[in-house]
Scaffold this motif. Structure first.
Motif, PDB file in Angstrom:
ATOM      1  N   GLY A 194       4.354  10.454  -7.126  1.00  0.00           N
ATOM      2  CA  GLY A 194       5.476  10.672  -8.036  1.00  0.00           C
ATOM      3  C   GLY A 194       6.817  10.273  -7.457  1.00  0.00           C
ATOM      4  N   ARG A 195       6.824   9.629  -6.299  1.00  0.00           N
ATOM      5  CA  ARG A 195       8.086   9.191  -5.666  1.00  0.00           C
ATOM      6  C   ARG A 195       8.354   7.747  -6.115  1.00  0.00           C
ATOM      7  NH1 ARG A 195       6.497  11.020   0.375  1.00  0.00           N
ATOM      8  NH2 ARG A 195       8.363   9.808   0.951  1.00  0.00           N
ATOM      9  N   HIS A 196       8.697   7.614  -7.393  1.00  0.00           N
ATOM     10  CA  HIS A 196       8.703   6.307  -8.039  1.00  0.00           C
ATOM     11  C   HIS A 196       9.812   5.382  -7.540  1.00  0.00           C
ATOM     12  CE1 HIS A 196       5.536   7.701 -10.629  1.00  0.00           C
ATOM     13  NE2 HIS A 196       6.271   8.723 -11.035  1.00  0.00           N
ATOM     14  N   ALA A 197      10.989   5.915  -7.277  1.00  0.00           N
ATOM     15  CA  ALA A 197      12.081   5.053  -6.800  1.00  0.00           C
ATOM     16  C   ALA A 197      11.718   4.436  -5.448  1.00  0.00           C
ATOM     17  CB  ALA A 197      13.378   5.853  -6.693  1.00  0.00           C
ATOM     18  N   ASP A 230       5.311  -6.499 -11.132  1.00  0.00           N
ATOM     19  CA  ASP A 230       4.933  -5.682 -12.291  1.00  0.00           C
ATOM     20  C   ASP A 230       4.815  -4.213 -11.891  1.00  0.00           C
ATOM     21  OD1 ASP A 230       3.909  -5.420 -15.076  1.00  0.00           O
ATOM     22  OD2 ASP A 230       2.103  -4.778 -14.039  1.00  0.00           O
ATOM     23  N   LYS A 231       4.245  -3.957 -10.710  1.00  0.00           N
ATOM     24  CA  LYS A 231       4.142  -2.569 -10.241  1.00  0.00           C
ATOM     25  C   LYS A 231       5.534  -1.976 -10.005  1.00  0.00           C
ATOM     26  CE  LYS A 231      -0.408  -2.596  -8.006  1.00  0.00           C
ATOM     27  NZ  LYS A 231      -1.138  -2.338  -6.751  1.00  0.00           N
ATOM     28  N   ALA A 232       6.441  -2.780  -9.448  1.00  0.00           N
ATOM     29  CA  ALA A 232       7.804  -2.307  -9.205  1.00  0.00           C
ATOM     30  C   ALA A 232       8.475  -1.927 -10.527  1.00  0.00           C
ATOM     31  CB  ALA A 232       8.608  -3.362  -8.477  1.00  0.00           C
ATOM     32  N   ALA A 233       8.286  -2.788 -11.538  1.00  0.00           N
ATOM     33  CA  ALA A 233       8.894  -2.521 -12.841  1.00  0.00           C
ATOM     34  C   ALA A 233       8.323  -1.247 -13.462  1.00  0.00           C
ATOM     35  CB  ALA A 233       8.663  -3.712 -13.761  1.00  0.00           C
ATOM     36  N   ARG A 234       7.018  -1.061 -13.364  1.00  0.00           N
ATOM     37  CA  ARG A 234       6.394   0.134 -13.920  1.00  0.00           C
ATOM     38  C   ARG A 234       6.826   1.382 -13.169  1.00  0.00           C
ATOM     39  NH1 ARG A 234       1.000  -0.009 -13.277  1.00  0.00           N
ATOM     40  NH2 ARG A 234       0.770  -2.098 -12.421  1.00  0.00           N
ATOM     41  N   ALA A 235       7.030   1.267 -11.854  1.00  0.00           N
ATOM     42  CA  ALA A 235       7.484   2.419 -11.083  1.00  0.00           C
ATOM     43  C   ALA A 235       8.890   2.847 -11.518  1.00  0.00           C
ATOM     44  CB  ALA A 235       7.487   2.079  -9.594  1.00  0.00           C
ATOM     45  N   ARG A 236       9.727   1.891 -11.871  1.00  0.00           N
ATOM     46  CA  ARG A 236      11.100   2.213 -12.274  1.00  0.00           C
ATOM     47  C   ARG A 236      11.141   2.887 -13.639  1.00  0.00           C
ATOM     48  NH1 ARG A 236      11.942  -2.912  -9.882  1.00  0.00           N
ATOM     49  NH2 ARG A 236      13.097  -2.696  -7.937  1.00  0.00           N
ATOM     50  N   VAL A 288       0.831  -1.203   0.000  1.00  0.00           N
ATOM     51  CA  VAL A 288       0.000   0.000   0.000  1.00  0.00           C
ATOM     52  C   VAL A 288       0.868   1.257   0.000  1.00  0.00           C
ATOM     53  CG1 VAL A 288      -1.720   1.312   1.289  1.00  0.00           C
ATOM     54  CG2 VAL A 288      -1.925  -1.167   1.110  1.00  0.00           C
ATOM     55  N   ARG A 289       1.955   1.232   0.765  1.00  0.00           N
ATOM     56  CA  ARG A 289       2.869   2.386   0.751  1.00  0.00           C
ATOM     57  C   ARG A 289       3.403   2.610  -0.664  1.00  0.00           C
ATOM     58  NH1 ARG A 289       7.052   3.593   2.841  1.00  0.00           N
ATOM     59  NH2 ARG A 289       6.577   5.581   3.827  1.00  0.00           N
ATOM     60  N   GLY A 290       3.746   1.508  -1.342  1.00  0.00           N
ATOM     61  CA  GLY A 290       4.245   1.647  -2.702  1.00  0.00           C
ATOM     62  C   GLY A 290       3.226   2.303  -3.618  1.00  0.00           C
ATOM     63  N   GLU A 291       1.978   1.915  -3.482  1.00  0.00           N
ATOM     64  CA  GLU A 291       0.921   2.485  -4.318  1.00  0.00           C
ATOM     65  C   GLU A 291       0.795   3.990  -4.097  1.00  0.00           C
ATOM     66  OE1 GLU A 291      -1.606   2.286  -7.298  1.00  0.00           O
ATOM     67  OE2 GLU A 291      -0.862   0.406  -6.439  1.00  0.00           O
ATOM     68  N   ALA A 305       9.057   1.748  -5.971  1.00  0.00           N
ATOM     69  CA  ALA A 305       9.604   0.492  -6.486  1.00  0.00           C
ATOM     70  C   ALA A 305      10.211  -0.342  -5.369  1.00  0.00           C
ATOM     71  CB  ALA A 305      10.637   0.775  -7.567  1.00  0.00           C
ATOM     72  N   ARG A 306      10.912   0.321  -4.462  1.00  0.00           N
ATOM     73  CA  ARG A 306      11.520  -0.415  -3.338  1.00  0.00           C
ATOM     74  C   ARG A 306      10.454  -1.041  -2.450  1.00  0.00           C
ATOM     75  NH1 ARG A 306      15.213   3.978  -3.489  1.00  0.00           N
ATOM     76  NH2 ARG A 306      14.124   5.080  -1.823  1.00  0.00           N
TER      77      ARG A 306
END
Length: 414
Positions: free
Chosen positions: A380-383, A407-413, A371-374, A386-387
């Motif tokens: 806009g804090r994509h890096a 997949d979400k991690a890859a898209r964030a990067r 959820v934090r990643g989402e 991704a982590r």
């Protein structure tokens, strides 16, 4: 050929295990012994079915074999007498492998009630019933309780021993006893359904057989206890959630998140049944003059999603209000996390992130970093996002869930 047979046996066991164990428990009066007998019958099926073929009614075949093994067991213990006579009569009446759905439904309900007997501690009641009725593994139950496998295994062992030592009868309790057991019964159905709705391990996103069984038992319970608002609330919740099954995965079996689902594929008839069940819950609350319980509140939350024409039309203000009530009625870290998501949808991701960072109790769960990643991605804090997605993927034990997070991690990067 062997692989096909193994798949057939696995499928039969998933569908019939609870009914078989329930029927055997009624006959032998011991949950632990019933499980052992059912397992022995399963082993015999693996030995006989490759040559003889799968019987017309495999569930009844397994039950019959298990009852014969019970007779052998008592013969070895020199305790045949009355028990032999009871089982012999049952075998005589079921030699045609007939299967009476009403009788089996009643047996499963009896098994739930005996497993949630007040002689057991609440944690033991729920763990035992999830294992015996729901067929969940100790690992899956441990994840539901946010505890260790060893702790759950010990609870189940103690619960079986306590029931045996207490000589608890295999009967549905009198109505006066319902209040002491109903909460545990509802918890069991809720956890079985949740494990089916979002499997905690394996490669399947949905274990629909668990959801179907939990909903079936919920409907049986609602007919038995028509004045209990929370029973109707739980049934409504399961109806709403089940209505989305056709849209929750794509053609390749990959998970489709709520906001991306094709709502024309939602089962409107099932949503209608959910609305009706929630209305029955509301009427029961009004008649009894009580407040809304946690299952009715969760059903009301699910209804908000079910009736919204699009994701953008979702009434997030109402959802936050309902979560405020749910935090009071049934506080837990997961409820707080879901409330934070609702706040993020209403007030923006920064507001939701501030609430999430104050939540305790989800250490080791993939839910918090996912959820934090989402929310970080929406800021806009994509890096950073991704982590968080990578951390969540490392924590989940469900393959479909892991694929979504990676997949979400890859898209964030990118």
């Amino acid at each position: 050929m062997v692989a096909d047979l193994q798949q057939t046996v696995d499928a039969v066991w998933r569908m019939e295990a609870a009914k078989i164990v329930a029927t055997l428990t009624r006959s032998v009066g011991d949950v632990g012994l019933a499980e052992d007998l059912a397992s022995d019958a399963l082993i015999e099926a693996l030995q006989q079915w490759p040559e003889a073929g799968v019987p017309r009614n495999p569930g009844a075949w397994l039950t019959t074999v298990a009852k014969r093994k019970a007779i052998d067991h008592w013969r070895r213990l020199d305790r045949l007498d009355d028990k032999y006579a009871v089982l012999a009569r049952e075998l005589e009446h079921h030699v045609d492998e007939s299967w009476d759905p009403e009788r089996i439904d009643d047996d499963v309900l009896r098994l739930i009630f005996i497993s949630t007997h007040p002689v057991l501690a609440r944690e033991g009641r729920i763990a035992l019933t999830l294992r015996v009725v729901g067929g969940l593994t100790t690992e899956e139950i441990a994840r539901a309780f946010l505890t260790s496998k060893a702790t759950v295994a010990a609870r189940i062992t103690r619960a079986k021993k306590t029931l045996g030592d207490a000589g608890v009868p295999f009967v549905v309790p009198e109505p006066a006893e319902y209040p002491t057991r109903l909460s545990s019964v509802l918890s069991v159905l809720y956890l079985i359904y949740n494990e089916g709705y979002s499997a905690s391990s394996g490669e399947r996103w949905i274990r629909d057989e668990l959801c179907t069984e939990a909903l079936r038992l919920g409907r049986v319970l609602a007919a038995l206890l028509p004045e209990q608002a929370e029973v109707h609330g739980l049934v409504a919740l399961m109806e709403f959630q089940s209505s989305r099954f056709a849209a929750r995965t794509d053609a390749d079996g990959r998970a489709v998140l709520l906001e991306d689902q094709d709502r024309t594929r939602w089962d409107r008839a099932q949503i209608g049944r959910g609305v009706a069940a929630l209305e029955r819950a509301a009427q029961a609350v009004q008649r009894r003059g009580t407040g809304w319980g946690p299952y009715a509140l969760q059903a009301a939350l699910a209804e908000c999603h079910a009736v919204a024409p699009t994701a953008a039309d979702t009434d997030w203000a109402r959802i936050v209000t309902l979560y405020d009530g749910l935090v009071q009625a049934a506080p837990s870290p997961v409820v707080e996390l879901n409330r934070a998501i609702a706040i993020a949808m209403r007030d923006g991701p920064a507001a939701g992130l501030a609430v999430i960072d104050a939540i305790d109790g989800l250490t080791g769960s993939y839910l918090l970093p996912s959820v934090r990643g989402e929310l970080l991605a929406r800021l806009g804090r994509h890096a950073e996002a991704a982590r968080e997605f990578d951390a969540a993927a490392a924590l989940t034990t469900n393959g479909a869930e892991r694929d979504v997070l990676l997949d979400k991690a890859a898209r964030a990067r990118t």
